[in-house]
Design a protein around this motif. Structure first.
Motif, PDB file in Angstrom:
ATOM      1  N   GLN A   1       5.620  -2.220  -7.099  1.00  0.00           N
ATOM      2  CA  GLN A   1       4.658  -1.579  -7.326  1.00  0.00           C
ATOM      3  C   GLN A   1       4.502  -0.123  -6.425  1.00  0.00           C
ATOM      4  OE1 GLN A   1       2.116  -2.318  -9.653  1.00  0.00           O
ATOM      5  NE2 GLN A   1       1.752  -0.172  -9.562  1.00  0.00           N
ATOM      6  N   GLY A   2       4.955  -0.104  -5.283  1.00  0.00           N
ATOM      7  CA  GLY A   2       5.017   0.923  -4.551  1.00  0.00           C
ATOM      8  C   GLY A   2       6.107   2.121  -5.086  1.00  0.00           C
ATOM      9  N   LEU A   3       7.200   1.496  -5.653  1.00  0.00           N
ATOM     10  CA  LEU A   3       8.139   2.371  -6.394  1.00  0.00           C
ATOM     11  C   LEU A   3       7.746   3.001  -7.456  1.00  0.00           C
ATOM     12  CD1 LEU A   3      11.508   0.036  -5.830  1.00  0.00           C
ATOM     13  CD2 LEU A   3      10.792   2.104  -4.502  1.00  0.00           C
ATOM     14  N   ARG A   4       6.925   2.117  -8.128  1.00  0.00           N
ATOM     15  CA  ARG A   4       6.419   2.517  -9.496  1.00  0.00           C
ATOM     16  C   ARG A   4       5.378   3.721  -9.353  1.00  0.00           C
ATOM     17  NH1 ARG A   4       6.040  -2.976 -12.882  1.00  0.00           N
ATOM     18  NH2 ARG A   4       8.163  -3.147 -13.057  1.00  0.00           N
ATOM     19  N   ASP A   5       4.576   3.431  -8.314  1.00  0.00           N
ATOM     20  CA  ASP A   5       3.710   4.324  -7.998  1.00  0.00           C
ATOM     21  C   ASP A   5       4.209   5.881  -7.400  1.00  0.00           C
ATOM     22  OD1 ASP A   5       1.653   2.747  -8.499  1.00  0.00           O
ATOM     23  OD2 ASP A   5       1.284   2.100  -6.376  1.00  0.00           O
TER      24      ASP A   5
END
Length: 64
Positions: free
Chosen positions: A56-60
């Motif tokens: 999720q952090g990578l997508r953010d």
């Protein structure tokens, strides 16, 4: 059991590479390694949550 058809005149190295790729996709070695030791369900759940948070952090970061 994996079956790799070898074409007439095909290089054995190329056939071996196809076999290795197909073997990796089945996940047999990952499964064997994971079964060598017992992991508690709570540890597995924690790892699953951490992986989801990382993704999720990578997508953010992509959105920025």
């Amino acid at each position: 059991m994996l079956i790799i058809p070898i074409k007439e005149g095909e290089n054995i190295d190329r056939a071996l590479k196809r076999f290795k790729r197909k073997f990796d996709k089945t996940g047999t070695m990952r499964q064997l390694r994971s079964r060598q030791q017992f992991n508690k369900p709570s540890v597995l759940n924690r790892a699953k949550i951490q992986k989801a948070a990382y993704i999720q952090g990578l997508r953010d970061q992509e959105e920025i």
